[in-house]
Design an enzyme around this catalytic site. Structure first.
Site, mmCIF file in Angstrom:
data_model
loop_
_atom_site.group_PDB
_atom_site.id
_atom_site.type_symbol
_atom_site.label_atom_id
_atom_site.label_comp_id
_atom_site.label_asym_id
_atom_site.label_seq_id
_atom_site.Cartn_x
_atom_site.Cartn_y
_atom_site.Cartn_z
ATOM 1 N N PHE A 64 0.872 -1.179 0.000
ATOM 2 C CA PHE A 64 0.000 0.000 0.000
ATOM 3 C C PHE A 64 0.899 1.216 0.000
ATOM 4 O O PHE A 64 1.726 1.401 0.904
ATOM 5 C CB PHE A 64 -0.893 0.037 1.242
ATOM 6 C CG PHE A 64 -1.668 1.350 1.380
ATOM 7 C CD1 PHE A 64 -3.001 1.414 1.014
ATOM 8 C CD2 PHE A 64 -1.066 2.499 1.862
ATOM 9 C CE1 PHE A 64 -3.713 2.602 1.130
ATOM 10 C CE2 PHE A 64 -1.754 3.692 1.976
ATOM 11 C CZ PHE A 64 -3.081 3.744 1.605
ATOM 12 N N GLU A 65 0.737 2.043 -1.009
ATOM 13 C CA GLU A 65 1.397 3.336 -0.985
ATOM 14 C C GLU A 65 0.629 4.295 -1.888
ATOM 15 O O GLU A 65 0.135 3.912 -2.953
ATOM 16 C CB GLU A 65 2.875 3.262 -1.383
ATOM 17 C CG GLU A 65 3.173 2.616 -2.710
ATOM 18 C CD GLU A 65 4.678 2.507 -2.984
ATOM 19 O OE1 GLU A 65 5.475 2.633 -2.050
ATOM 20 O OE2 GLU A 65 5.038 2.281 -4.155
ATOM 21 N N ILE A 66 0.484 5.502 -1.410
ATOM 22 C CA ILE A 66 -0.066 6.594 -2.208
ATOM 23 C C ILE A 66 1.059 7.607 -2.329
ATOM 24 O O ILE A 66 1.600 8.060 -1.314
ATOM 25 C CB ILE A 66 -1.304 7.223 -1.546
ATOM 26 C CG1 ILE A 66 -2.412 6.174 -1.383
ATOM 27 C CG2 ILE A 66 -1.816 8.402 -2.370
ATOM 28 C CD1 ILE A 66 -3.650 6.686 -0.650
#
Length: 373
Positions: A273-275
């Site tokens: 998960f990465e934004i």
């Protein structure tokens, strides 16, 4: 004088006309003589569910108005054709929890051409634009200058782990330094990485992309932990080799080192998960940083992951205010999960168990992030 043929045509015309009139004026007659009913009669009786649920029981879906403002952003999914069920599971949650309201596009990437079935079924899950990209071989395959005997020996040393495959190393290298170079992503600045079979526990009623843009953030995470030491034995010495060539803000150095950069404490943001801001990865500083690491061959001679590479890059080149913990986004990637606590859990209508939360477990690095402030 009418011939027998003319009599037959006349009778048929009268019968068809009567049938048409009765179909219009008598609803029950129309149902009884419908094509589907006659077909069922010819074929024999059918289970009731074959006819479906009558339309009178449906409530039409309400189309939400598009948001007044959106960021230049997209979801990014690196998947294989065989990942279809898993990525559809993740995508459905994204749509239900967030994207039904915000309508951000999707970009799917694969080192093999996507099948028509894959494209058909994932596209049915959203009203947002969906694009499918084929990764160029030079961005995916093991470079020719890698010593294959040395790389094979490294994979054999890790035969008991999931990380012994060449494809896994290709993926780590690609996510570290090539995903943001893909043609379909050149028109976007921000991205949200999504993987198969993950869980999103809570409603997300605000736009994380706009938060990143308006507050000048470059990287967002939900989970952080320690990397396996055996997979990165020479990573930090290689990083230190770049320090005379690049600029470091040093504000976040304490997250990745307990002794002012002498050693690496193995903390990283879990990058499934990465934004993030792709312009940050496209910057000259990160480009030189990645190119130098790539030249060392550690993605293949050991098993450098994109999580520590991205995390070290973010810690070296970003200010602490530019790295954001999405505390209100409930998320699980086996075997760890972040479950929002207190009012965040209530307001987000989260369905995770608040008692099952990795944030401050012994293997978590969140406390090190907290200490930066």
């Amino acid at each position: 004088m009418m011939t027998p043929t003319r009599y037959i045509v006349l009778v048929l015309t009268i019968l068809i006309s009567l049938h048409y009139i009765l179909t219009i004026t008598h609803e029950e007659y129309g149902k009884a003589t419908s094509v589907s009913r006659l077909t069922n009669y010819i074929q024999g009786s059918q289970p009731p569910y074959k006819e479906g649920v009558p339309e009178q029981y449906y409530k039409p879906s309400v189309s939400l108005p598009p948001p007044e403002r959106k960021a230049n952003a997209t979801f990014v999914m690196l998947v294989r054709n065989t990942d279809g069920p898993g990525i559809m599971n993740s995508m459905k949650q994204i749509e239900d929890r967030f994207n039904r309201k915000f309508q951000y596009p999707y970009v799917f990437l694969n080192d093999k051409p996507f099948t028509e079935n894959f494209k058909k079924y994932v596209s049915q899950l959203t009203d947002a634009p969906v694009e499918f990209g084929l990764i160029p071989p030079e961005h995916w395959k093991q470079p020719e200058w890698i010593d294959e005997k040395k790389a094979t020996a490294a994979r054999e040393d890790m035969m008991r782990t999931e990380c012994n495959l060449r494809r896994y190393r290709n993926m780590c290298r690609f996510n570290s330094g090539f995903f943001y170079k893909q043609e379909l992503l050149q028109k976007y600045r921000y991205y949200w990485r999504v993987e198969p079979d993950v869980k999103y526990f809570c409603d997300i009623d605000y736009d994380p992309f706009l938060l990143m843009e308006d507050q000048n953030k470059v990287y967002g995470f939900t989970l952080s932990l320690y990397e396996y030491e055996a997979t990165i034995l020479t990573l930090w010495p290689s990083v230190k080799g770049t320090r005379t060539r690049i600029y470091s803000s040093r504000q976040c150095l304490a997250f990745i080192s307990d002794d002012d950069g002498v050693t690496y404490n193995r903390c990283h943001f879990w990058s499934n998960f990465e934004i993030g801001d792709m312009d940050f990865w496209r910057s000259e500083a990160y480009t030189k940083f990645f190119d130098y690491l790539d030249s060392k061959g550690g993605f293949y001679y050991e098993r450098w992951g994109d999580a520590p590479v991205h995390s070290i890059g973010a810690a070296l080149f970003a200010n602490k205010s530019q790295i954001h913990f999405f505390n209100d986004i409930g998320y699980r990637h086996e075997p760890f999960q972040h479950c929002p606590q207190g009012d965040l859990h209530k307001n987000g209508k989260c369905w995770c168990d608040p008692g099952s939360n990795f944030d401050y477990e012994w293997y978590s690095c969140l406390h090190r992030y907290d200490k930066l402030f």
